[in-house]
Design an enzyme around this catalytic site. Sequence first.
Site, PDB file in Angstrom:
ATOM      1  N   ASP A  30      66.562  52.045  74.394  1.00  0.00           N
ATOM      2  CA  ASP A  30      67.193  53.272  73.885  1.00  0.00           C
ATOM      3  C   ASP A  30      68.439  53.547  74.733  1.00  0.00           C
ATOM      4  O   ASP A  30      68.411  53.476  75.959  1.00  0.00           O
ATOM      5  CB  ASP A  30      66.204  54.442  73.980  1.00  0.00           C
ATOM      6  CG  ASP A  30      66.644  55.643  73.177  1.00  0.00           C
ATOM      7  OD1 ASP A  30      65.938  56.014  72.240  1.00  0.00           O
ATOM      8  OD2 ASP A  30      67.723  56.217  73.496  1.00  0.00           O
ATOM      9  N   ILE A  31      69.538  53.868  74.042  1.00  0.00           N
ATOM     10  CA  ILE A  31      70.826  54.073  74.718  1.00  0.00           C
ATOM     11  C   ILE A  31      70.823  55.340  75.588  1.00  0.00           C
ATOM     12  O   ILE A  31      71.604  55.455  76.534  1.00  0.00           O
ATOM     13  CB  ILE A  31      71.960  54.137  73.655  1.00  0.00           C
ATOM     14  CG1 ILE A  31      73.300  53.765  74.263  1.00  0.00           C
ATOM     15  CG2 ILE A  31      72.015  55.484  72.953  1.00  0.00           C
ATOM     16  CD1 ILE A  31      74.382  53.518  73.210  1.00  0.00           C
ATOM     17  N   ASN A  86      58.985  59.650  65.337  1.00  0.00           N
ATOM     18  CA  ASN A  86      59.386  60.893  64.686  1.00  0.00           C
ATOM     19  C   ASN A  86      59.679  60.664  63.206  1.00  0.00           C
ATOM     20  O   ASN A  86      60.282  59.652  62.844  1.00  0.00           O
ATOM     21  CB  ASN A  86      60.639  61.456  65.367  1.00  0.00           C
ATOM     22  CG  ASN A  86      60.410  61.728  66.846  1.00  0.00           C
ATOM     23  OD1 ASN A  86      59.317  62.093  67.246  1.00  0.00           O
ATOM     24  ND2 ASN A  86      61.431  61.522  67.657  1.00  0.00           N
ATOM     25  N   GLN A  93      63.674  63.404  64.285  1.00  0.00           N
ATOM     26  CA  GLN A  93      64.188  62.068  63.958  1.00  0.00           C
ATOM     27  C   GLN A  93      65.703  62.140  63.774  1.00  0.00           C
ATOM     28  O   GLN A  93      66.200  62.908  62.950  1.00  0.00           O
ATOM     29  CB  GLN A  93      63.527  61.519  62.676  1.00  0.00           C
ATOM     30  CG  GLN A  93      63.953  60.084  62.375  1.00  0.00           C
ATOM     31  CD  GLN A  93      63.252  59.501  61.135  1.00  0.00           C
ATOM     32  OE1 GLN A  93      62.546  60.212  60.412  1.00  0.00           O
ATOM     33  NE2 GLN A  93      63.448  58.213  60.918  1.00  0.00           N
ATOM     34  N   HIS A  99      61.175  53.790  63.579  1.00  0.00           N
ATOM     35  CA  HIS A  99      61.104  53.192  64.926  1.00  0.00           C
ATOM     36  C   HIS A  99      59.996  53.829  65.749  1.00  0.00           C
ATOM     37  O   HIS A  99      59.727  55.023  65.631  1.00  0.00           O
ATOM     38  CB  HIS A  99      62.435  53.329  65.669  1.00  0.00           C
ATOM     39  CG  HIS A  99      62.989  54.728  65.681  1.00  0.00           C
ATOM     40  ND1 HIS A  99      63.668  55.269  64.602  1.00  0.00           N
ATOM     41  CD2 HIS A  99      62.973  55.698  66.629  1.00  0.00           C
ATOM     42  CE1 HIS A  99      64.039  56.502  64.891  1.00  0.00           C
ATOM     43  NE2 HIS A  99      63.614  56.792  66.108  1.00  0.00           N
ATOM     44  N   PHE A 100      59.399  52.988  66.571  1.00  0.00           N
ATOM     45  CA  PHE A 100      58.477  53.478  67.597  1.00  0.00           C
ATOM     46  C   PHE A 100      59.264  53.627  68.885  1.00  0.00           C
ATOM     47  O   PHE A 100      60.095  52.773  69.215  1.00  0.00           O
ATOM     48  CB  PHE A 100      57.362  52.456  67.873  1.00  0.00           C
ATOM     49  CG  PHE A 100      56.316  52.375  66.799  1.00  0.00           C
ATOM     50  CD1 PHE A 100      55.562  53.482  66.435  1.00  0.00           C
ATOM     51  CD2 PHE A 100      56.046  51.165  66.179  1.00  0.00           C
ATOM     52  CE1 PHE A 100      54.567  53.389  65.458  1.00  0.00           C
ATOM     53  CE2 PHE A 100      55.063  51.058  65.203  1.00  0.00           C
ATOM     54  CZ  PHE A 100      54.319  52.175  64.848  1.00  0.00           C
ATOM     55  N   HIS A 101      58.973  54.699  69.627  1.00  0.00           N
ATOM     56  CA  HIS A 101      59.477  54.837  70.996  1.00  0.00           C
ATOM     57  C   HIS A 101      58.361  54.386  71.946  1.00  0.00           C
ATOM     58  O   HIS A 101      57.208  54.795  71.782  1.00  0.00           O
ATOM     59  CB  HIS A 101      59.755  56.303  71.329  1.00  0.00           C
ATOM     60  CG  HIS A 101      60.894  56.927  70.587  1.00  0.00           C
ATOM     61  ND1 HIS A 101      62.152  57.060  71.116  1.00  0.00           N
ATOM     62  CD2 HIS A 101      60.962  57.480  69.348  1.00  0.00           C
ATOM     63  CE1 HIS A 101      62.952  57.671  70.239  1.00  0.00           C
ATOM     64  NE2 HIS A 101      62.247  57.932  69.161  1.00  0.00           N
TER      65      HIS A 101
END
Length: 135
Positions: A30-31, A86, A93, A99-101
């Site tokens: 993640d950025i 989310n 979201q 996507h999964f975090h």
Amino acid sequence: MQDCIFCKIIKGEIPCAKVYEDENVFAFLDIAPVSKGHTLVIPKEHGENLLDISDKALADTAKAAKKIAKAIVKATKADGFNFSQNNGTAAGQGVMHFHFHIIPRFKEDRLKPWPHGKYEQGEDKDIAEKISSLL
Ligand code: AMP
Ligand code: ZN
């Protein structure tokens, strides 16, 4: 999806710190990480959210995410991790590609847990029954 940034990342049109790739799944850092090593795991097949993606895409992505989570914990020496996802802007979201975090957690990281509420008398049963009746 032409305008989807995650589809562009998969295609290599936007740079990322790649963590994993197979035929159906892609993962990258993640950025704007909640903690160092915060990783996003996505299906290559575009779908907006949990209700939108195919069962196969979900299974492939969840399976890869488990493997990736194990490596993240090892690499970051995390004490635990959050596995979250989310759906919809109301739920936070921001990118409309499922996507999964995976967020590494540490004993003293002081990140706040979600606040908890409570039900009125009988309200929990009513809500449970309403959900159950739709399944
Ligand atoms: P969500 O809020 O659940 O939709 O999560 C979207 C996540 O994507 C956020 O945590 C962003 O920091 C992350 N993100 C957005 N753009 C990029 C990008 N170009 N590369 C990596 N992560 C990104
Ligand atoms: Zn997409």
